[in-house]
Design a protein around this motif. Structure first.
Motif, PDB file in Angstrom:
ATOM      1  N   ARG A  99      48.171 -44.132 -32.999  1.00 29.44           N
ATOM      2  CA  ARG A  99      49.435 -43.768 -32.339  1.00 29.44           C
ATOM      3  C   ARG A  99      50.122 -42.717 -33.190  1.00 29.44           C
ATOM      4  O   ARG A  99      49.860 -42.601 -34.393  1.00 29.44           O
ATOM      5  CB  ARG A  99      50.352 -44.990 -32.203  1.00 29.44           C
ATOM      6  CG  ARG A  99      50.769 -45.613 -33.530  1.00 29.44           C
ATOM      7  CD  ARG A  99      51.824 -46.682 -33.324  1.00 29.44           C
ATOM      8  NE  ARG A  99      52.139 -47.438 -34.522  1.00 29.44           N
ATOM      9  CZ  ARG A  99      53.005 -47.052 -35.460  1.00 29.44           C
ATOM     10  NH1 ARG A  99      53.662 -45.906 -35.336  1.00 29.44           N
ATOM     11  NH2 ARG A  99      53.245 -47.813 -36.512  1.00 29.44           N
ATOM     12  N   ASP A 102      55.909 -41.410 -34.448  1.00 33.82           N
ATOM     13  CA  ASP A 102      57.184 -41.666 -33.784  1.00 33.82           C
ATOM     14  C   ASP A 102      57.050 -42.579 -32.565  1.00 33.82           C
ATOM     15  O   ASP A 102      57.991 -42.732 -31.798  1.00 33.82           O
ATOM     16  CB  ASP A 102      57.842 -40.348 -33.378  1.00 33.82           C
ATOM     17  CG  ASP A 102      56.963 -39.518 -32.451  1.00 33.82           C
ATOM     18  OD1 ASP A 102      57.447 -38.493 -31.941  1.00 33.82           O
ATOM     19  OD2 ASP A 102      55.789 -39.893 -32.250  1.00 33.82           O
ATOM     20  N   ARG A 103      55.878 -43.182 -32.408  1.00 32.03           N
ATOM     21  CA  ARG A 103      55.672 -44.123 -31.317  1.00 32.03           C
ATOM     22  C   ARG A 103      55.496 -45.533 -31.882  1.00 32.03           C
ATOM     23  O   ARG A 103      55.034 -45.716 -33.011  1.00 32.03           O
ATOM     24  CB  ARG A 103      54.423 -43.733 -30.508  1.00 32.03           C
ATOM     25  CG  ARG A 103      54.495 -42.336 -29.904  1.00 32.03           C
ATOM     26  CD  ARG A 103      55.370 -42.287 -28.678  1.00 32.03           C
ATOM     27  NE  ARG A 103      54.777 -42.975 -27.564  1.00 32.03           N
ATOM     28  CZ  ARG A 103      53.971 -42.395 -26.675  1.00 32.03           C
ATOM     29  NH1 ARG A 103      53.647 -41.125 -26.805  1.00 32.03           N
ATOM     30  NH2 ARG A 103      53.501 -43.098 -25.671  1.00 32.03           N
ATOM     31  N   ASP A 104      55.854 -46.522 -31.068  1.00 31.86           N
ATOM     32  CA  ASP A 104      55.752 -47.912 -31.530  1.00 31.86           C
ATOM     33  C   ASP A 104      54.416 -48.546 -31.169  1.00 31.86           C
ATOM     34  O   ASP A 104      53.928 -49.425 -31.886  1.00 31.86           O
ATOM     35  CB  ASP A 104      56.879 -48.755 -30.936  1.00 31.86           C
ATOM     36  CG  ASP A 104      58.233 -48.352 -31.487  1.00 31.86           C
ATOM     37  OD1 ASP A 104      59.236 -48.489 -30.754  1.00 31.86           O
ATOM     38  OD2 ASP A 104      58.282 -47.904 -32.648  1.00 31.86           O
ATOM     39  N   GLU A 105      53.857 -48.146 -30.066  1.00 28.85           N
ATOM     40  CA  GLU A 105      52.644 -48.808 -29.599  1.00 28.85           C
ATOM     41  C   GLU A 105      51.425 -47.893 -29.738  1.00 28.85           C
ATOM     42  O   GLU A 105      51.510 -46.677 -29.581  1.00 28.85           O
ATOM     43  CB  GLU A 105      52.808 -49.227 -28.134  1.00 28.85           C
ATOM     44  CG  GLU A 105      53.893 -50.277 -27.948  1.00 28.85           C
ATOM     45  CD  GLU A 105      53.787 -51.009 -26.632  1.00 28.85           C
ATOM     46  OE1 GLU A 105      54.684 -51.827 -26.360  1.00 28.85           O
ATOM     47  OE2 GLU A 105      52.809 -50.787 -25.895  1.00 28.85           O
TER      48      GLU A 105
END
Length: 119
Positions: A99, A102-105
């Motif tokens: 990922r 800056d993404r969580d998933e």
């Protein structure tokens, strides 16, 4: 096309070691986080470890801390998971995932590699 291909799984006795590899291609992973997750039979997939590609910063699940080590090889575009002192609870399919920072998933996934620990 982004591809993550795991290898290195197999059957090992309790107390043994394995090293998993995740060969990555298709994009530059400079601003990505690469993670290993695992799914045991009948259970949900769980986080194992992750590494930030640029900084090398790592994070581990409590269940593997001190036994597993995640690392990367920039030249080979490969992430590794060194697993030591394996036990039966480590038996699972292990997945590599990616990922952006800056993404969580995680949204890029490999197909997984089976690790079986015999007691």
């Amino acid at each position: 096309q982004v591809q993550l291909v795991e290898s290195g799984g197999g059957l090992v006795q309790a107390g043994g070691s394995l090293r998993l590899s995740c060969a990555m291609s298709g994009i530059s992973f400079a601003y990505y986080v690469l993670g290993w997750h695992r799914q045991a039979p009948g259970k949900d997939r769980k986080f194992v470890a992750r590494i930030e590609w640029s900084s090398g910063s790592t994070l581990y699940a409590d269940s593997v801390k001190g036994r597993f080590t995640i690392s990367r090889d920039d030249a080979k575009n490969t992430v590794y998971l060194q697993m030591n002192d394996l036990n039966s609870e480590d038996t699972a399919v292990y997945y590599c995932a990616a990922r952006r920072l800056d993404r969580d998933e995680y949204y890029y996934w490999g197909r997984g590699t089976q690790v079986t620990v015999s007691s």
